[in-house]
Each structure stands twice: as C-alpha cells, then as structure tokens.
Design a protein around this motif. Structure first.
Motif, PDB file in Angstrom:
ATOM      1  N   PRO A 364      32.739  -0.317 -20.736  1.00 22.51           N
ATOM      2  CA  PRO A 364      31.836  -0.506 -21.872  1.00 22.51           C
ATOM      3  C   PRO A 364      30.476  -1.027 -21.430  1.00 22.51           C
ATOM      4  O   PRO A 364      30.340  -1.678 -20.402  1.00 22.51           O
ATOM      5  N   GLY A 365      29.468  -0.722 -22.223  1.00 24.46           N
ATOM      6  CA  GLY A 365      28.117  -1.170 -21.930  1.00 24.46           C
ATOM      7  C   GLY A 365      27.099  -0.121 -22.326  1.00 24.46           C
ATOM      8  O   GLY A 365      27.445   1.028 -22.628  1.00 24.46           O
ATOM      9  N   MET A 366      25.832  -0.524 -22.358  1.00 24.34           N
ATOM     10  CA  MET A 366      24.747   0.356 -22.791  1.00 24.34           C
ATOM     11  C   MET A 366      23.758   0.598 -21.662  1.00 24.34           C
ATOM     12  O   MET A 366      23.466  -0.303 -20.881  1.00 24.34           O
ATOM     13  N   GLU A 367      23.233   1.809 -21.612  1.00 21.03           N
ATOM     14  CA  GLU A 367      22.207   2.157 -20.636  1.00 21.03           C
ATOM     15  C   GLU A 367      20.802   1.924 -21.184  1.00 21.03           C
ATOM     16  O   GLU A 367      19.831   2.023 -20.442  1.00 21.03           O
ATOM     17  N   ILE A 368      20.686   1.669 -22.474  1.00 26.38           N
ATOM     18  CA  ILE A 368      19.408   1.302 -23.072  1.00 26.38           C
ATOM     19  C   ILE A 368      19.587  -0.033 -23.781  1.00 26.38           C
ATOM     20  O   ILE A 368      20.712  -0.461 -24.040  1.00 26.38           O
ATOM     21  N   SER A 369      18.494  -0.685 -24.072  1.00 20.84           N
ATOM     22  CA  SER A 369      18.585  -1.928 -24.836  1.00 20.84           C
ATOM     23  C   SER A 369      18.790  -1.603 -26.311  1.00 20.84           C
ATOM     24  O   SER A 369      18.483  -0.496 -26.769  1.00 20.84           O
ATOM     25  N   ILE A 370      19.282  -2.564 -27.054  1.00 18.95           N
ATOM     26  CA  ILE A 370      19.462  -2.366 -28.491  1.00 18.95           C
ATOM     27  C   ILE A 370      18.112  -2.129 -29.156  1.00 18.95           C
ATOM     28  O   ILE A 370      17.968  -1.278 -30.039  1.00 18.95           O
ATOM     29  N   GLY A 371      17.095  -2.865 -28.709  1.00 18.75           N
ATOM     30  CA  GLY A 371      15.765  -2.682 -29.275  1.00 18.75           C
ATOM     31  C   GLY A 371      15.214  -1.292 -29.044  1.00 18.75           C
ATOM     32  O   GLY A 371      14.461  -0.759 -29.875  1.00 18.75           O
ATOM     33  N   ALA A 372      15.596  -0.665 -27.927  1.00 18.53           N
ATOM     34  CA  ALA A 372      15.100   0.677 -27.615  1.00 18.53           C
ATOM     35  C   ALA A 372      15.662   1.737 -28.554  1.00 18.53           C
ATOM     36  O   ALA A 372      15.145   2.861 -28.577  1.00 18.53           O
ATOM     37  N   CYS A 373      16.692   1.400 -29.315  1.00 19.86           N
ATOM     38  CA  CYS A 373      17.253   2.364 -30.270  1.00 19.86           C
ATOM     39  C   CYS A 373      16.204   2.813 -31.287  1.00 19.86           C
ATOM     40  O   CYS A 373      16.271   3.936 -31.802  1.00 19.86           O
ATOM     41  N   GLU A 374      15.241   1.946 -31.582  1.00 14.34           N
ATOM     42  CA  GLU A 374      14.211   2.298 -32.561  1.00 14.34           C
ATOM     43  C   GLU A 374      13.260   3.380 -32.057  1.00 14.34           C
ATOM     44  O   GLU A 374      12.573   4.015 -32.852  1.00 14.34           O
ATOM     45  N   LYS A 375      13.242   3.602 -30.751  1.00  9.83           N
ATOM     46  CA  LYS A 375      12.273   4.533 -30.167  1.00  9.83           C
ATOM     47  C   LYS A 375      12.891   5.874 -29.792  1.00  9.83           C
ATOM     48  O   LYS A 375      12.232   6.713 -29.169  1.00  9.83           O
ATOM     49  N   LEU A 376      14.140   6.092 -30.155  1.00 13.99           N
ATOM     50  CA  LEU A 376      14.819   7.335 -29.801  1.00 13.99           C
ATOM     51  C   LEU A 376      14.295   8.507 -30.628  1.00 13.99           C
ATOM     52  O   LEU A 376      13.916   8.346 -31.788  1.00 13.99           O
ATOM     53  N   SER A 377      14.307   9.670 -30.024  1.00 14.30           N
ATOM     54  CA  SER A 377      13.958  10.893 -30.752  1.00 14.30           C
ATOM     55  C   SER A 377      15.179  11.503 -31.419  1.00 14.30           C
ATOM     56  O   SER A 377      15.065  12.193 -32.432  1.00 14.30           O
ATOM     57  N   TYR A 378      16.347  11.269 -30.826  1.00 14.19           N
ATOM     58  CA  TYR A 378      17.593  11.743 -31.435  1.00 14.19           C
ATOM     59  C   TYR A 378      18.745  10.891 -30.908  1.00 14.19           C
ATOM     60  O   TYR A 378      18.618  10.207 -29.876  1.00 14.19           O
ATOM     61  N   ALA A 379      19.847  10.915 -31.620  1.00 15.69           N
ATOM     62  CA  ALA A 379      21.030  10.172 -31.200  1.00 15.69           C
ATOM     63  C   ALA A 379      22.277  10.912 -31.649  1.00 15.69           C
ATOM     64  O   ALA A 379      22.281  11.601 -32.681  1.00 15.69           O
ATOM     65  N   VAL A 380      23.330  10.756 -30.881  1.00 15.09           N
ATOM     66  CA  VAL A 380      24.631  11.336 -31.193  1.00 15.09           C
ATOM     67  C   VAL A 380      25.629  10.190 -31.301  1.00 15.09           C
ATOM     68  O   VAL A 380      25.777   9.398 -30.360  1.00 15.09           O
ATOM     69  N   LEU A 381      26.283  10.085 -32.427  1.00 20.39           N
ATOM     70  CA  LEU A 381      27.333   9.083 -32.622  1.00 20.39           C
ATOM     71  C   LEU A 381      28.672   9.785 -32.490  1.00 20.39           C
ATOM     72  O   LEU A 381      29.025  10.635 -33.322  1.00 20.39           O
ATOM     73  N   LEU A 382      29.426   9.446 -31.469  1.00 15.80           N
ATOM     74  CA  LEU A 382      30.730  10.064 -31.245  1.00 15.80           C
ATOM     75  C   LEU A 382      31.823   9.049 -31.558  1.00 15.80           C
ATOM     76  O   LEU A 382      32.031   8.088 -30.811  1.00 15.80           O
ATOM     77  N   ALA A 405      13.571  10.434 -36.166  1.00 17.02           N
ATOM     78  CA  ALA A 405      14.678  10.745 -35.260  1.00 17.02           C
ATOM     79  C   ALA A 405      15.805  11.440 -36.014  1.00 17.02           C
ATOM     80  O   ALA A 405      16.079  11.138 -37.180  1.00 17.02           O
ATOM     81  N   LYS A 406      16.476  12.351 -35.339  1.00 15.96           N
ATOM     82  CA  LYS A 406      17.619  13.057 -35.902  1.00 15.96           C
ATOM     83  C   LYS A 406      18.901  12.483 -35.303  1.00 15.96           C
ATOM     84  O   LYS A 406      18.986  12.266 -34.087  1.00 15.96           O
ATOM     85  N   VAL A 407      19.883  12.241 -36.148  1.00 15.28           N
ATOM     86  CA  VAL A 407      21.141  11.655 -35.702  1.00 15.28           C
ATOM     87  C   VAL A 407      22.292  12.492 -36.240  1.00 15.28           C
ATOM     88  O   VAL A 407      22.294  12.864 -37.420  1.00 15.28           O
ATOM     89  N   ILE A 408      23.260  12.786 -35.373  1.00 16.89           N
ATOM     90  CA  ILE A 408      24.468  13.475 -35.827  1.00 16.89           C
ATOM     91  C   ILE A 408      25.682  12.613 -35.506  1.00 16.89           C
ATOM     92  O   ILE A 408      25.623  11.707 -34.656  1.00 16.89           O
ATOM     93  N   PHE A 409      26.770  12.926 -36.184  1.00 17.75           N
ATOM     94  CA  PHE A 409      28.025  12.186 -35.989  1.00 17.75           C
ATOM     95  C   PHE A 409      29.155  13.185 -35.813  1.00 17.75           C
ATOM     96  O   PHE A 409      29.216  14.215 -36.504  1.00 17.75           O
ATOM     97  N   ALA A 410      30.079  12.862 -34.917  1.00 18.56           N
ATOM     98  CA  ALA A 410      31.324  13.605 -34.791  1.00 18.56           C
ATOM     99  C   ALA A 410      32.450  12.595 -34.682  1.00 18.56           C
ATOM    100  O   ALA A 410      32.356  11.630 -33.917  1.00 18.56           O
ATOM    101  N   GLY A 411      33.504  12.786 -35.457  1.00 15.08           N
ATOM    102  CA  GLY A 411      34.609  11.844 -35.413  1.00 15.08           C
ATOM    103  C   GLY A 411      35.686  12.171 -36.419  1.00 15.08           C
ATOM    104  O   GLY A 411      35.669  13.219 -37.076  1.00 15.08           O
ATOM    105  N   HIS A 412      36.612  11.250 -36.547  1.00 14.86           N
ATOM    106  CA  HIS A 412      37.793  11.475 -37.390  1.00 14.86           C
ATOM    107  C   HIS A 412      37.514  11.236 -38.867  1.00 14.86           C
ATOM    108  O   HIS A 412      38.231  11.747 -39.723  1.00 14.86           O
TER     109      HIS A 412
END
Length: 760
Positions: A364-382, A405-412
């Motif tokens: 577990p762990g992140m390759e970006i900081s939590i604050g950097a989430c605001e600067k993303l162009s897109y994100a995928v939530l798996l 930013a565009k965000v998609i989700f895939a899950g149960h």
C-alpha cells in the motif's frame, strides 16, 4: 506570473499600481496587498458568489459600489477601497445584516471567533438606525446528530450550501424559500446526509451552524490548542485539539496544503468523545478466581513478564494488533515479541486481508501526494469506495473534477459519488482483470498527468497480484500515470514499516490466521493483543476453540471489549489525543501526534507498557535507529517493483447462480471507539446486505426481508436492501457491525467468496 502581457492586467488599488494575472478578482488583488476587506459569502476554495455584498469598493467610471469578490480586474481599472462611497457602502450592508441578527453574542458558540463580530467592529456602524422587533424562530433546530441550526443568526451567505455543491458534492444543505423567507435546511427536511458537515460549521461566518458535540462547552479563549493528527483513518488529517481543564472540548482542522487542505471528515471533527468516556479502563485488571480484579501496575506487568519467561522456550507466543498505536509503539511491540519472547509471530492485520509479501505484489501507498490529486487531468478509481475509506481524498479529487478532470470508476458497486464520474463500470468479483484489459486502456491518456487509485474491491482479491501486474504493464506504457494503492486501517502503514508483520523479521513467523488455526488445533501458550477487538473479527467457533486451548491472554485496550472480557490480564492505555509519536499516512507521510489532553495518572501509553515489560526481561527497548531516521526524514520511501510475474491468469466465473461477496467497510461503523462517541454513533446507518433488485426477484428475496447467507458451511443472518448500483451476481456485505457477522466465514475474508442466499 506569465511574461506574456496579454495574460496580465495592470490597474491601481488605492493609488498603488498592480499587475495581476488575467481573471484575478479585485478582492484577491487587494488582499495580496494587505488591504483588509470584509467578506462573508466568499470562501477561497469556492468560486466567487456575491451574495452578501459586504466587500464593496469604488471603481472609477462605475456609478455604484461594486462587490470586489466577483469583480475581475481589467486593464486600467482604478479601484478605491477607502473612499467615502466604499466605506459607507460597507457600513450600510453590515447595518442591514444586523437588522434581524439577534446579537446574542454572550451565549453564542461563535462568540470570540466570529467574523460578523470582527467585521462589525472594524467596518460597521457604531449604532443601528433600526429599532423594529427582530424576527424570532424556535431555538435551535437540529439538522442531524452533530449539527445545530440557529436560523435567527443566519445571514444567508450560502457558504454552507455551496460547500455541499462545490466541495463535497453531497448537497446536504440547501436554501429553502426566497427573499426574506430564505433559510438553511435539508433537501428532504430530515437530518443532513453528509460525511463532511463539520466543515460547514467551520466556514459559517456567524453562529448559525454550530456543533452539537461542542455546543455551550467552552469559549475559544478558554481553550488550549495543540497541533496533532487524526488517526481514525489512513489519510491522517492535520488537526488542532482544543482542551479546557485537561479535557478535549473540540477538534478543528489544521491547514495542510499537502494532505487535507482545510478540511476533515466528520469522524475527525466529532469522533473524540470516546477519549473522555467514563467507561474507559482506569486500572490494570488480572483474572483471579474467574473474575477480572483491579491490581497495581507492578503486579500486572510482573505477571506478564513471568508468563513470557515461562512460555518462551516452547515458542508459542504471539502479538496481534497495532493499527491504533503510534509507529514508535508498534516498533517496541514487535521488539518485545521478537527479542523478549523470542518469536516472529506478530501481525497488525487483524480484520484485514492476509497476504505474504510475495502474494500482495505491491505494498500500500501512493506515488503522488494527496494534495496533488487536485491537479490531475484524469483519474481511474478501481474498486475504491473513496468516501467510506479515504474521505478527504475525495474532497481533493473533487477539486480536480471542478477544473475539468475526468474520473471513471470500475468495481463491484457504484460509490455514492458516482454522479460526478465520467463513467461507472460495474462487474462481479472475479472479473477485475478482464475489465482492466478491455476498458482501462481506452481511458488512459499518455500525454497528460493521471492517476489510478486501487481500493479494497480489487485489493482484497485472490487475484490481487495478477491485477496489480496488469496495472504495472499499463504504467510501463504510460509513465505519466501513477499507481496508488489505497489500503489500510488507522496507522496500519506505520505498523507495517515498524515491522509488525510475521514476514518482516529475520525469520518468518505465523500470521493471524496461522496463529489461530494452530491454537485451535494444538493449543497456544501466550497471546498479546493490543488495540484490536480480536473476538469480533474471527469466527466465534474458532475463538471458542482457541480460548479453550490458550494458556495466557493479555489485552491492551481503551475499553473492556469482548476480547478484554476473556483476558487474563487487561491493561488500560492512553488514546491518541493523550500521547506523542508518529503516524504514517497512506502517502507515506510522517505526521506528528502531540498530547492535547490531560494524561490520566493511572494509565500508561502502549510504549511505556512495552518498555516496562522489556526492563523486567532485562531488555532496554528503544526504537530502532533505522526507524527513527525514517521518521525524522518526514517521508517513508516507496519501493515499487517495475513489473510482476504471472500477470496472465484465467478469470474464474464461479458457480452459476451463486452470488459473489464484496466486503465493504463504512466510515461510520460500530467499532470500539465509535460505540463510545454518543453523537457520531448516530451517523451510522442500519447495516444491510445489498444486491441488485433483479437478483433478488430472481431468487424470491424481497427488499427488506431477513435472509440467511451461507458460505464455508456457516450461516449468518442479515436484512436485504435492493440497490441497483450493485453489479449483477454480486452481494455487498458490510464489515464492522454487530448485526451482520461475516467474520463467521473466516479470518481472512476475500472478495469473490461464493454466497448462497435464502429467506430467513
């Protein structure tokens, strides 16, 4: 600032020449110059709104005063903030706002830190010309277990309602009616439905919204503030502990641009009452003649030491728990077991998936900081139910969405924030790799900064390593995308780096399941449980077998939990607001804890207990130099493999007709600490197992019916709730509630477990 002159604006404020980026408001420019203008509706994390009209300035060639928070600077504009027109305009607005304001400052919780008080003193008239009777409402109106509304004080600035629209996305509050009848309420007239309502109290510029937990308890000048960190989820929000006479009066958010910005979830805002609960353990307890009896610390610790020495030669000793402990305390715990007891049988993952280092693939762990989430162009939530597991990360990600930013989700099952997502892909457990191969590559943009966030629906899977291998392959082709493994409970990251795992020592030891299985089959001598209610997280029949063959049980806890009730020795401990240390959050950032409350005389910290037992074993337990150095560096290095083997695996379709389980944590559950928070526990919702309506109809299961769920030859009872946001062939089963007991099916619950369902 760009050197391109077309992107900047030159104008003057109070005779001062100013150059600002195009689009800058007059208010922002004035503030940057140190010019103080009153505001109520404006909040710099949200777009300008212009509702309160109090930030008036004069602009040449404009006949009337203008609201500076909504007025963008233009080339050659001349602004006067201290002219007669501007000053009189601000006075009139403040006078109007006070027409119906009750002026009950002596009994208002906001008194002493109220922007309306401060702005009236600095910018308002000394006397009002209005003597008419003020409006009166019933005082005060609860809007849920933690929020109180005083309608008479509201200045209709809309900060609170806009927070729900712009920041949280939950629309928990709204303005009802129009004109002078406007008032804050909830969409359905019931309690506010939000995980972030404490933030609305913070940004309310008057005393209209107050905390039911803090209400009438203290004045701000009575409180002694202490900077610390919330440990109730792996985000580790920076917070302030306000204490009075040695007791925590309230908690507040502390600004941290890299982590929580200015926000917290309601667990952080209000989840501190357990620290002052009168039912907290106050003295060590030792079982005598079948009863737990108060004893001195020396007697309890001497007994534990004697038992460790007695059982050490046989090697059947183990230590379990540690997620609520500081990182330093976890280090001392594992040292006590490894050096003092001579075993490597330690594990902090009680109630969590159990994978070896080889099986888990990526830690577990992140390759970006939590604050950097605001600067993303897109994100995928798996498989990430982000508001339940890592709530404040959603607030940062929502800001990215607000910026395009565009965000998609895939899950149960779809998360509650699905309305803000570009796409939601639902699938049954077991099809994760298929979805990644078929769907994910279509969304990844190699040219822009993006992130993949993986949650428990994908991580608590028998195919975990293969799933992560697929993602590493994608990242190799798209280096601009980061992989962020969002997994854990409390300070589990700190426990991990401190070595509270059986496969992190010089020799491999047994994990939680192996310890319990061995104990049930052939007995176990000594078990040390710290900060976890083990009995509630394993099958009851297994526990009966373990306890009947267990020589000695030590439990270190805040309360007399179900596990503590069966212990031979129970040790009371300090809570996170009463001790210092380190907390490692999900992004490997080291956050500091400081005691913000009077330390009870008869209670020790976990660290003091481990150290004193070590002394009795002739050990000088100290935190390892490597750990100290890592904590002093403020950041734990993230070591990631570049690839994983065995990525190509066949998808197991399961047995036709059976449902597959997806196990889900809730932010507001019935955990040990939550049960002792009388306000926050009311935020929990009645636990239900959820499945798609078509699945229920097909099986003759009615919505709201009591059912029997079978797996691993054991049955549990539950109430069903239809939810068409659940994938076909899937049943969502909540964890952390007394009414539903999925741990009856096993110690190591993984998604995809096949479930049979029948009417109860």
């Amino acid at each position: 600032m760009s050197e391109n002159q077309s992107e900047v604006v030159n104008f003057t404020i109070d005779g001062i020449a100013v150059t600002v980026p195009k689009g800058t408001t007059v208010y922002t420019a004035a503030t940057n110059l140190g010019i103080d203008l009153p505001i109520f509706c404006y909040q710099d994390r949200m777009p300008p709104f212009g509702a309160c009209r109090v930030c008036m300035v004069e602009v040449e060639k404009m006949a009337k005063p203008q609201t500076s928070c909504t007025l963008q600077a233009t080339e050659g504009m001349v602004v006067k903030t201290q002219s007669t027109m501007a000053v009189d305009a601000r006075k009139r607005i403040l006078e109007f706002l006070l027409i119906n304001h009750p002026l009950d400052c002596p009994i208002c919780d906001r008194g002493g830190e109220c922007p309306l008080q401060e702005q009236t003193l600095k910018f308002g008239p000394g006397q009002s010309r209005f003597y008419e009777e003020k409006r009166h409402f019933t005082k005060a109106k609860p809007l849920g277990p933690v929020l109180m509304l005083d309608r008479e004080r509201c200045v209709v600035c809309a900060r609170c309602t806009r927070f729900g629209e712009v920041i949280a996305g939950d629309h928990a509050l709204q303005l009802l009616d129009r004109g002078y009848k406007s008032e804050v309420g909830t969409p359905g007239g019931g309690p506010a439905e939000s995980k972030f309502i404490g933030n609305t109290i913070m940004i309310c510029p008057v005393g209209a919204l107050t905390s039911q937990v803090y209400r009438f308890r203290a004045r701000p000048w009575d409180n002694e503030p202490t900077n610390s960190t919330c440990t109730l989820c792996p985000v580790g929000c920076s917070m302030i502990l306000d204490s009075r006479d040695g007791e925590i009066m309230r908690t507040r958010t502390r600004i941290n641009d890299d982590v929580n910005d200015i926000w917290m979830c309601d667990k952080g805002w209000f989840g501190y009452e357990f620290t002052s609960d009168p039912n907290r353990l106050q003295h060590p307890l030792v079982r005598k003649n079948g009863q737990l009896t108060p004893v001195s610390w020396d007697e309890a610790l001497n007994l534990i030491t004697t038992k460790i020495k007695h059982y050490k030669a046989a090697g059947k000793l183990a230590g379990l728990g540690g997620n609520p402990l500081t990182t330093e305390e976890n280090d001392l715990f594992q040292q006590l077991m490894r050096q003092g007891a001579g075993v490597n049988h330690v594990d902090h993952r009680v109630g969590m998936p159990l994978f070896s280092k080889e099986e888990e693939g990526i830690a577990p762990g992140m390759e970006i900081s939590i604050g950097a989430c605001e600067k993303l162009s897109y994100a995928v939530l798996l498989g990430l139910d982000i508001t339940e597991d890592f709530p404040v990360i959603w607030l940062r990600l929502r800001q990215a969405i607000n910026q395009g930013a565009k965000v998609i989700f895939a899950g149960h099952y779809a998360p509650e924030i699905s309305t803000y997502l570009e796409q939601t892909i639902l699938h049954a457990p077991g099809k994760e790799i298929e979805i990644i191969r078929d769907q994910l590559s279509k969304f990844i943009n190699p040219e822009t900064k993006g992130a993949i966030f993986i949650g428990s629906q994908y991580l608590a899977s028998p195919s975990r390593k293969a799933i992560l291998a697929e993602l590493l392959e994608i990242r190799q082709k798209n280096p601009n995308v980061s992989i962020n493994i969002l997994e854990g409970r409390g300070n589990s990251m700190g426990a991990r780096i401190a070595g509270m795992r059986p496969d992190f020592g010089p020799q491999p030891g047994k994990n939680t399941q192996e310890i319990l299985d061995t104990a049930a089959q052939s007995g176990w001598d000594f078990l040390y449980v710290a900060g976890t209610n083990l009995v509630k997280k394993i099958p009851s029949e297994l526990w009966k077998q373990v306890r009947s063959k267990l020589g000695f049980l030590v439990v270190q806890e805040l309360f007399l939990t179900e596990t503590a009730q069966e212990a031979d020795v129970v040790l009371p401990v300090l809570s996170f607001v009463e001790k210092g240390g380190s907390f490692v959050n999900i992004e490997q950032r080291v956050q500091r804890l400081l005691p913000g409350k009077e330390i009870p005389n008869a209670i020790l910290s976990d660290a003091e207990i481990f150290t004193q037992i070590g002394m009795r074993l002739n050990l000088q337990l100290k935190n390892s130099p490597g750990l100290i150095q890592a904590l002093q560096n403020e950041q734990i290095p993230l070591n990631r493999p570049s690839s994983l083997s065995n990525s190509r695996v066949a998808v197991n379709p399961g047995i036709q007709g059976k449902l597959r389980a997806s196990f889900a944590h809730a932010l507001f559950d019935e955990g040990v600490r939550m049960k002792h928070n009388p306000h926050v526990i009311q935020l929990t919702k009645s636990p239900r197992v959820r499945l798609k309506s078509s699945e229920g109809v097909q099986r003759g299961i009615k919505d709201g019916a009591e059912v029997q769920l079978s797996a691993n030859n054991r049955k549990i009872s539950a109430i069903v709730q239809y939810d068409d946001k659940v994938a076909e062939g899937t049943i969502v089963i909540p964890l952390g509630f007394d009414e539903i007991t999925p741990y009856e099916w096993g110690v190591n619950l993984l998604n995809g477990l096949e479930i049979e369902i029948e009417m109860g």
